[in-house]
Design a protein around this motif. Structure first.
Motif, mmCIF file in Angstrom:
data_model
loop_
_atom_site.group_PDB
_atom_site.id
_atom_site.type_symbol
_atom_site.label_atom_id
_atom_site.label_comp_id
_atom_site.label_asym_id
_atom_site.label_seq_id
_atom_site.Cartn_x
_atom_site.Cartn_y
_atom_site.Cartn_z
ATOM 1 N N THR A 104 0.811 -1.215 0.000
ATOM 2 C CA THR A 104 0.000 0.000 0.000
ATOM 3 C C THR A 104 0.847 1.268 0.000
ATOM 4 O OG1 THR A 104 -1.753 -1.162 1.193
ATOM 5 C CG2 THR A 104 -1.818 1.246 1.229
ATOM 6 N N PHE A 105 1.923 1.262 0.770
ATOM 7 C CA PHE A 105 2.730 2.472 0.926
ATOM 8 C C PHE A 105 3.931 2.514 -0.030
ATOM 9 C CE2 PHE A 105 0.374 1.817 4.804
ATOM 10 C CZ PHE A 105 -0.141 3.077 5.063
ATOM 11 N N LEU A 106 3.973 1.550 -0.949
ATOM 12 C CA LEU A 106 4.983 1.562 -2.012
ATOM 13 C C LEU A 106 4.282 1.591 -3.370
ATOM 14 C CD1 LEU A 106 7.668 -0.998 -0.719
ATOM 15 C CD2 LEU A 106 7.522 1.465 -0.327
ATOM 16 N N ASN A 107 3.287 2.442 -3.477
ATOM 17 C CA ASN A 107 2.549 2.631 -4.738
ATOM 18 C C ASN A 107 1.864 1.354 -5.203
ATOM 19 O OD1 ASN A 107 3.626 5.203 -4.626
ATOM 20 N ND2 ASN A 107 5.178 4.846 -6.198
ATOM 21 N N ASP A 108 1.438 0.534 -4.244
ATOM 22 C CA ASP A 108 0.726 -0.720 -4.542
ATOM 23 C C ASP A 108 1.550 -1.671 -5.402
ATOM 24 O OD1 ASP A 108 -1.619 -0.234 -3.059
ATOM 25 O OD2 ASP A 108 -2.429 1.006 -4.670
ATOM 26 N N ARG A 109 2.863 -1.599 -5.277
ATOM 27 C CA ARG A 109 3.721 -2.485 -6.057
ATOM 28 C C ARG A 109 3.812 -3.871 -5.416
ATOM 29 N NH1 ARG A 109 9.097 -1.078 -6.039
ATOM 30 N NH2 ARG A 109 8.828 0.379 -4.287
ATOM 31 N N TYR A 110 3.965 -4.903 -6.267
ATOM 32 C CA TYR A 110 4.336 -6.232 -5.808
ATOM 33 C C TYR A 110 5.862 -6.269 -5.698
ATOM 34 C CZ TYR A 110 -0.371 -7.733 -7.244
ATOM 35 O OH TYR A 110 -1.726 -7.867 -7.392
ATOM 36 N N ILE A 111 6.371 -6.730 -4.567
ATOM 37 C CA ILE A 111 7.802 -6.735 -4.330
ATOM 38 C C ILE A 111 8.317 -8.175 -4.352
ATOM 39 C CG2 ILE A 111 9.654 -6.055 -2.742
ATOM 40 C CD1 ILE A 111 8.038 -3.709 -3.844
ATOM 41 N N GLY A 112 9.385 -8.426 -5.107
ATOM 42 C CA GLY A 112 9.987 -9.756 -5.091
ATOM 43 C C GLY A 112 10.462 -10.128 -3.697
ATOM 44 N N TYR A 113 10.258 -11.386 -3.325
ATOM 45 C CA TYR A 113 10.568 -11.825 -1.961
ATOM 46 C C TYR A 113 11.263 -13.185 -2.013
ATOM 47 C CZ TYR A 113 9.757 -10.510 2.900
ATOM 48 O OH TYR A 113 9.910 -10.057 4.189
ATOM 49 N N THR A 114 12.434 -13.194 -2.610
ATOM 50 C CA THR A 114 13.143 -14.433 -2.910
ATOM 51 C C THR A 114 13.734 -15.063 -1.656
ATOM 52 O OG1 THR A 114 13.706 -13.544 -5.077
ATOM 53 C CG2 THR A 114 14.992 -15.412 -4.296
#
Length: 597
Positions: A104-114
């Motif tokens: 929500t607070f990162l422009n609704d981005r999906y973040i890689g979580y390897t």
């Protein structure tokens, strides 16, 4: 034999151990396992799991099976070559290629979580930094758990049991780059950078010219504040993971079996023990449609599947929030609402500058001829740039006590010797892709004492479906303001006198932003994870209503089940966590042995 020669011989023997994997059977088919019952079944051959496999089998008393979902670590170039660690990201054949839910607070981005999905787990794919944290970090653990066994003075012997100082790839004298008395005699090779870069003296000289950025001879000496040379899990110019340092030497033992290519799907309750449900049967399979197999533990099942995998397996087994489990069709066996909660991680972003130098690693990364030449040097002689981790210097720093941020927030750090944010110095553009032209300086800024708290929940009751991962980056205004402070501090660092004639100008959306509002808007579009999730099955005092494990790392309200990995951290340390995981696992091995003595 003189002491200095004896130390060299020991180091050489350890390096040889880290360089050559023992040849032994590692099973891929459950039908070939010699037994359906072991004293201990360890789920996950990662950073902690391999420590346990080694320590629990070294005396020959106990039989141990380790189950790993991934592949072998042998012969994987981007695992072995330290500098190429970033090439395992964001997606590869040796990783769990998770993504977060929209942030929500990162422009609704999906973040890689390897996360690592091979022998060694994330110790086989991380960026190799060895930072144990301040003494205060562990004293806080003791306070939170009510167990003085987790205080630094009591944990110190376990830390020194994990690793030793190995020669750098270029065999330079390490004097002045680390506290040489602050190393142990354990199986992991830890070394200083083996290839100097032009960035190194610029970073160090800045610490001697500006008191805002103090020099640290060794951030692993108890006080982690300051900037200095990185220590990395590298021996003989190659990665030394838990698979190399711990598992490989143990593979020839008759009481240890390892099964790879098999995913644990759930733990099965086998009836009550002293009024508690017992979880001593492990179900696993090679894939969604493949046959499910089981194996049982005579004494304990030990979850070492990491801060994502461990809570997922617990919830699939009916251990977690009764309300949440019912939503995905799982019957609750143990109502333990804290499972998957309290997720903490370190957000990071890159600050870029263009530079006058043509000696950065940019031309090696984007030019195939240069890349192949540097790789060939590593393959033939274990020398050159590729013997380094992606950075040679780093530092942990604090926001001053008189800053306005403290008018509205309490200090989330463990104390004055623990950082609020981190600098990571890259002699080139990092992360990829590198721009087509130009040479760059990168200063990564990471918030290492975050306020934001996230969670991991199940998307479904399918064990092969990824869980929902929400680190809730920047959900606390403190983390946003701390990142703003760190970005501006990085700018001040690069504007000091040692950088005159080297730095040209700031580069990229974060670099060109001017006002606080513009900087934070750019940060929300650039921040990502540094891949340090912790605390999703955190320790708490024995009788506390919160937490998942007790101070002995046993799952609460359950018999026969223990957790040993970063998910049990009661708080996130303000450093890269792998050294803390190894230390925790070393103590856990002794706790387990004492329980069954």
């Amino acid at each position: 034999m003189p002491a200095h020669i004896r130390k060299t011989v020991v180091a050489s023997l350890c390096l040889a151990l880290c360089a050559d994997l023992a040849q032994a059977a590692v099973y891929t088919d459950a039908k070939h396992l010699p037994s359906a019952s072991y004293d201990f079944v360890i789920v996950g051959a990662g950073t902690a799991g391999n420590v346990l496999a080694s320590r629990l089998t070294e005396e020959g008393k106990y039989s141990v099976l380790v189950i790993e979902a991934g592949v072998t670590n042998e012969g994987v170039r981007n695992v072995e070559v330290p500098f190429l660690a970033p090439q395992n990201l964001p997606n590869s054949s040796v990783t769990w290629n998770y993504t977060t839910v929209p942030q929500t607070f990162l422009n609704d981005r999906y973040i890689g979580y390897t996360r690592g999905r091979l022998l060694g787990g994330s110790s086989s794919i991380n960026f190799l930094g060895w930072t144990r944290g301040s003494n205060e970090e562990y004293d806080r653990w003791a306070n939170l758990t009510g167990d003085e066994g987790w205080a630094w003075n009591n944990l110190a012997p376990y830390y020194f049991k994990t690793s030793h100082l190995a020669p750098s790839a270029d065999h330079h004298d390490p004097e002045g780059q680390a506290n040489l008395t602050n190393f142990g005699n354990g199986p992991l090779a830890v070394s200083l950078p083996g290839f100097p870069t032009e960035l190194d003296p610029l970073v160090i000289n800045t610490t001697h010219t500006n008191p805002e950025f103090p020099f640290a001879l060794d951030v692993n000496a108890g006080d982690s504040i300051g900037i200095g040379y990185i220590q990395s899990t590298i021996g003989n110019g190659a990665r030394c993971s838990s698979a190399i340092g711990y598992l490989s030497p143990a593979l020839g033992r008759q009481n240890l079996d390892v099964l790879i290519h098999n995913t644990v799907t759930r733990l099965i309750s086998t009836g009550p023990d002293q009024g508690k449900p017992t979880f001593k049967t492990v179900e696993f399979s090679t894939g969604p449609t493949a046959t499910r197999h089981t194996v049982s533990a005579k004494r304990e099942v030990i979850l070492s599947a990491g801060s994502v995998g461990t809570p997922q397996i617990l919830m699939l087994s009916g251990i977690g929030s009764k309300t949440s489990l019912s939503k995905v069709g799982i019957k609750s066996t143990v109502d333990l609402p804290d499972v998957g909660q309290n997720l903490h991680d370190h957000p990071i972003l890159s600050n870029y500058w263009t530079v006058t130098s043509n000696e950065t690693y940019d031309d090696i990364i984007r030019n195939a001829t240069n890349f192949n030449r540097t790789l060939a040097q590593w393959q033939q002689t274990r020398t050159g740039l590729f013997t380094n981790s992606p950075l040679n210097t780093l530092g942990f720093l604090r926001i001053p006590g008189n800053d306005s941020i403290w008018k509205n927030f309490t200090d989330p750090s463990a104390g004055p010797e623990s950082g609020h944010f981190e600098f990571l110095f890259g002699n080139g553009y990092n992360p990829a892709p590198v721009p087509a032209t130009g040479n760059y300086l990168t200063i990564g800024t990471a918030i290492v004492s975050p306020h934001s708290v996230g969670q991991i929940t199940l998307a479904s009751n399918d064990p092969f479906a990824f869980p929902l991962i929400d680190p809730a980056f920047f959900s606390s205004p403190f983390d946003q303001l701390a990142m703003l402070y760190a970005i501006k501090a990085a700018r001040r660092f690069a504007e000091t006198a040692p950088w005159d004639g080297f730095v040209i100008e700031r580069f990229g959306p974060v670099g060109t932003a001017e006002t606080d509002e513009e900087i934070m808007a750019a940060a929300r579009g650039a921040a990502r994870s540094i891949y340090h999730p912790t605390s999703t099955a955190r320790m708490s005092p024995l009788n506390a209503t919160w937490g998942v494990t007790d101070p002995q790392l046993r799952v609460k309200h359950v018999s026969g089940l223990r957790i040993v990995d970063a998910s049990t951290f009661p708080s996130i340390p303000a450093v890269h966590p792998q050294a803390a995981v190894y230390t925790l696992a070393e103590r856990a091995a002794d706790l387990i042995k004492a329980a069954w003595a």
